[in-house]
Enzyme design. Structure first.
Site, PDB file in Angstrom:
ATOM      1  N   SER B  25       7.352 -11.547   5.386  1.00  0.00           N
ATOM      2  CA  SER B  25       7.738 -10.764   6.558  1.00  0.00           C
ATOM      3  C   SER B  25       6.660  -9.737   6.920  1.00  0.00           C
ATOM      4  O   SER B  25       6.121  -9.038   6.063  1.00  0.00           O
ATOM      5  CB  SER B  25       9.054 -10.037   6.269  1.00  0.00           C
ATOM      6  OG  SER B  25       9.414  -9.254   7.380  1.00  0.00           O
ATOM      7  N   ASN B  73      -0.008  -0.068   4.469  1.00  0.00           N
ATOM      8  CA  ASN B  73       0.450  -0.155   5.852  1.00  0.00           C
ATOM      9  C   ASN B  73       1.678   0.708   6.045  1.00  0.00           C
ATOM     10  O   ASN B  73       2.481   0.894   5.129  1.00  0.00           O
ATOM     11  CB  ASN B  73       0.753  -1.608   6.251  1.00  0.00           C
ATOM     12  CG  ASN B  73       2.170  -2.010   5.934  1.00  0.00           C
ATOM     13  OD1 ASN B  73       3.102  -1.675   6.667  1.00  0.00           O
ATOM     14  ND2 ASN B  73       2.361  -2.698   4.822  1.00  0.00           N
ATOM     15  N   ILE B  75       3.658   0.410   9.348  1.00  0.00           N
ATOM     16  CA  ILE B  75       3.881  -0.058  10.721  1.00  0.00           C
ATOM     17  C   ILE B  75       5.125   0.617  11.295  1.00  0.00           C
ATOM     18  O   ILE B  75       5.165   0.967  12.476  1.00  0.00           O
ATOM     19  CB  ILE B  75       4.048  -1.595  10.756  1.00  0.00           C
ATOM     20  CG1 ILE B  75       2.896  -2.292  10.021  1.00  0.00           C
ATOM     21  CG2 ILE B  75       4.184  -2.098  12.186  1.00  0.00           C
ATOM     22  CD1 ILE B  75       1.517  -2.032  10.556  1.00  0.00           C
ATOM     23  N   GLY B  76       6.129   0.807  10.453  1.00  0.00           N
ATOM     24  CA  GLY B  76       7.348   1.467  10.928  1.00  0.00           C
ATOM     25  C   GLY B  76       8.278   0.539  11.693  1.00  0.00           C
ATOM     26  O   GLY B  76       8.974   0.963  12.621  1.00  0.00           O
ATOM     27  N   CYS B 134      12.079  -1.308   3.010  1.00  0.00           N
ATOM     28  CA  CYS B 134      10.924  -0.869   3.797  1.00  0.00           C
ATOM     29  C   CYS B 134      10.608   0.582   3.467  1.00  0.00           C
ATOM     30  O   CYS B 134      11.453   1.466   3.649  1.00  0.00           O
ATOM     31  CB  CYS B 134      11.181  -0.990   5.294  1.00  0.00           C
ATOM     32  SG  CYS B 134       9.769  -0.413   6.263  1.00  0.00           S
ATOM     33  N   ILE B 195       8.052  -8.785  -4.513  1.00  0.00           N
ATOM     34  CA  ILE B 195       8.377  -7.399  -4.256  1.00  0.00           C
ATOM     35  C   ILE B 195       7.978  -6.998  -2.835  1.00  0.00           C
ATOM     36  O   ILE B 195       7.077  -7.615  -2.260  1.00  0.00           O
ATOM     37  CB  ILE B 195       7.648  -6.444  -5.264  1.00  0.00           C
ATOM     38  CG1 ILE B 195       6.132  -6.597  -5.183  1.00  0.00           C
ATOM     39  CG2 ILE B 195       8.153  -6.672  -6.653  1.00  0.00           C
ATOM     40  CD1 ILE B 195       5.345  -5.625  -6.048  1.00  0.00           C
ATOM     41  N   ASN B 196       8.647  -5.997  -2.309  1.00  0.00           N
ATOM     42  CA  ASN B 196       8.145  -5.336  -1.110  1.00  0.00           C
ATOM     43  C   ASN B 196       6.935  -4.500  -1.545  1.00  0.00           C
ATOM     44  O   ASN B 196       6.518  -4.553  -2.698  1.00  0.00           O
ATOM     45  CB  ASN B 196       9.240  -4.465  -0.482  1.00  0.00           C
ATOM     46  CG  ASN B 196       9.021  -4.275   1.022  1.00  0.00           C
ATOM     47  OD1 ASN B 196       7.893  -4.070   1.473  1.00  0.00           O
ATOM     48  ND2 ASN B 196      10.085  -4.330   1.794  1.00  0.00           N
ATOM     49  N   GLY B 221      -1.444  -6.694  -1.273  1.00  0.00           N
ATOM     50  CA  GLY B 221      -2.711  -7.339  -1.601  1.00  0.00           C
ATOM     51  C   GLY B 221      -2.856  -7.571  -3.093  1.00  0.00           C
ATOM     52  O   GLY B 221      -1.983  -7.218  -3.892  1.00  0.00           O
ATOM     53  N   GLY B 247       3.481 -10.820  -3.616  1.00  0.00           N
ATOM     54  CA  GLY B 247       2.707  -9.646  -3.987  1.00  0.00           C
ATOM     55  C   GLY B 247       1.287 -10.071  -4.334  1.00  0.00           C
ATOM     56  O   GLY B 247       0.999 -10.448  -5.458  1.00  0.00           O
TER      57      GLY B 247
END
Lengths: 271, 311
Positions: B25, B73, B75-76, B134, B195-196, B221, B247
């Site tokens: 995502s 990042n 981005i929101g 998030c 993972i996020n 990354g 991840g």
């Protein structure tokens, strides 16, 4: 748009920290339009990880090559500057929207700051070669004479050329924007500008006051380069979901009137 | 055994994927952005950019910043909102002919429920990924994903609102990710993705201020890969649910680490920015690996490192 491995065929230092790199790539050479950029992977490894975007400075379709102007500002650009002819790099491009060439009638005024000269050299070359001849006046500003990278490449394709240095070592003394009012007073159909944020904001302000259309090429830290990650946005005057627009996909050329220059002043990115 | 005859298909909570390679995502837009560069129809599936009930303009720039072998990042959750997503993005996504997993994010449990209910009315959505993790929004997001009771409540509420398979995306910004995994399971999730991004920060020393306008951002990354593999390992030990591992995956070898640690599928994220062709190469190289190692079905490798451990 192409994704391919290209070979560096020539590299030349053109300023204290500026290098001109020429790549063998018929696809970009044939398809790139002034204002578009390429997204270059500087290493096959994963550090530095992200690609680096560079405006195309010139193409040579006959030779099948294109050139970019690289200022060393960090590790990625340092690696590019240190690379040897024959080295291979993966490139995506051409990307982004080009300058609109069929602008309003009247003289074209170019305002370049530092390495921001690169896309304007491409633009001036295209205008110079176009059948519909436009009278092109260029202003090129930098800190010192040495920083006026590739000024011959610009002056050679313009009808009038004015160099401006902050220390007076070449051309006029001052900021390039100090010399824009007289250009606007003489009448102008359209202004195209690329350079540091502060310069662009002042160019936009003067053009708005003079009611002259102005297009700017912007840079921003970039992720994907194709519009997916929403990382490279800049603020516009729109509100809501259209407020932040992508430099890679909606730009890098923007109508200066849509940009929220006040918000840009907050240091939102490089330059 | 020829690479072409290796069975790369996996079953993710009833969802059959022709291969285990998804795109994560937020790194692949809504598919069309990459259509010039990637044969999207060859992916195992696509997980969309996070969708919210109302449009969101996102965070001010700078939103991204490169870090050693990674990036931050913030981005929101910029997105056009669920209605525009359904009208403008979903039809093109459907054309790729692969499972579409829609990532949804909310500020309240009711938001998640409303999103799930609305999207359940649409055809061609294969599953929902609940973004409880998030790190870049002030309301909701990670707030849910770091609290076991809230996670269980939100997942349970969404579970009642939809029959679509639910994949709950977990935050790594917790002390015990296995506890969160159990909470999501108890709420009724069908699968987990992890993972996020890891919460991180960079300081611009020239300007003497945070580099990102949001101050903090999510680290992704290759830099985070060992952390992610370890968390997949822990979660695979803790719950009996299929896992989408992600991840810092840059290659088939990286993907195999996740699969052997317990992931049924993997998602490629940041690597898409670096090399848009990466997913195609990973799919091909997974088959080559299986062929070279006499593995007939890649599904046989899921959790393989655990069985080694128990020997």
């Amino acid at each position: 748009m192409h994704a391919q491995t290209v070979r560096l065929i020539h590299l030349k230092q053109v300023g204290p920290d500026c290098h001109l790199l020429k790549f063998d790539c018929p696809e970009v050479a044939n398809q790139a339009r002034p204002g578009q950029f390429v997204h270059l992977r500087v290493t096959a490894g994963c550090d530095p990880l992200l690609r680096r975007p560079f405006s195309v400075m010139r193409t040579n379709p006959a030779e099948g090559s294109f050139e970019v102007l690289v200022r060393v500002v960090g590790r990625g650009t340092e690696m590019l500057a240190q690379s040897q002819p024959g080295s291979e790099f993966h490139v995506l491009g051409p990307l982004g929207n080009p300058f609109e060439l069929s602008g309003p009638e009247g003289d074209v005024v170019l305002v370049a700051g530092g390495v921001g000269v690169a896309p304007l050299i491409f633009l001036a070359t295209a205008l110079h070669e176009s059948e519909r001849h436009r009278y092109v006046r260029a202003l090129f500003g930098a800190g010192t004479e040495d920083d006026l990278c590739c000024w011959l490449e610009l002056s050679g394709v313009c009808d009038e050329f004015t160099a401006v240095t902050e220390d007076g070592s070449a051309g006029e003394t001052g900021l390039v924007t100090d010399f824009l009012p007289e250009q606007l007073d003489r009448g102008a159909g359209c202004v195209y500008a690329c350079g540091p944020r502060a310069m662009l904001a002042e160019v936009a302000r003067q053009c708005q006051a003079a009611a002259v259309p102005c297009f700017v090429s912007l840079e921003q830290w970039m992720g994907c380069g194709v519009g997916a990650c929403l990382g490279c946005v800049i603020p516009t005057r729109a509100s809501g979901v259209g407020r932040y627009q992508r430099v890679c996909k909606d730009g890098p050329v923007f109508d200066a009137a849509v940009i929220d220059w006040e918000a840009m002043r907050g240091g939102c990115g490089p330059g | 055994m020829a690479a072409g005859r290796v069975d790369l298909s996996v079953d993710l909570a009833g969802l059959r994927l022709v291969n285990p390679v998804l795109v994560a995502s937020g790194t692949f837009g809504y598919g069309t952005e990459y259509a010039d560069l990637v044969d999207v129809s060859k992916l195992g599936g696509i997980i969309t950019k996070g969708i919210t009930l109302q449009p969101r303009e996102g965070n001010p720039p700078p939103r991204i910043c490169e870090t050693p072998a990674g990036m931050l990042n913030a981005i929101g959750l910029q997105n056009p909102g669920v209605e525009v997503f359904i009208c403008d993005k979903l039809p093109a996504l459907r054309e790729f002919g692969i499972p579409v997993i829609v990532n949804i994010a909310g500020e309240t449990a009711d938001d998640y429920v409303a999103l799930a209910a609305r999207l359940s009315e649409c055809e061609a959505i294969a599953a929902l990924e609940l973004n409880l993790s998030c790190p870049n929004v002030k309301q909701g997001g990670m707030h849910f994903g770091i609290d076991c009771a809230l996670t269980r409540t939100v997942v349970g509420a969404v579970r009642e609102a939809t029959r679509l398979p639910l994949i709950t995306k977990l935050s790594p910004n917790v002390t015990d990710i296995a506890a969160l995994a159990r909470a999501a399971r108890d709420g009724g999730t069908d699968a987990l993705s992890l993972i996020n991004t890891l919460l991180g920060m960079n300081v611009d020393i020239r300007r003497r201020q945070p580099t990102l306008a949001n101050v903090t951002g999510g680290l992704s990354g290759p830099a985070i890969r060992p952390v992610a593999v370890r968390m997949v390992w822990d979660v695979a030990d803790a719950v009996d649910l299929p896992i989408v591992g992600m991840g810092g995956i840059m290659s088939a070898a990286d993907a195999l680490q996740f699969i052997m640690a317990g992931a049924t599928a993997v998602a490629v994220g940041t690597a898409n920015f670096v090399d848009p062709g990466v997913t195609g190469r990973i799919i091909k190289d997974l088959a080559v690996f299986c062929e070279e190692h006499g593995v007939a079905r890649i599904a046989d490798l899921i959790g393989a490192a655990h069985s080694e451990e128990s020997r």
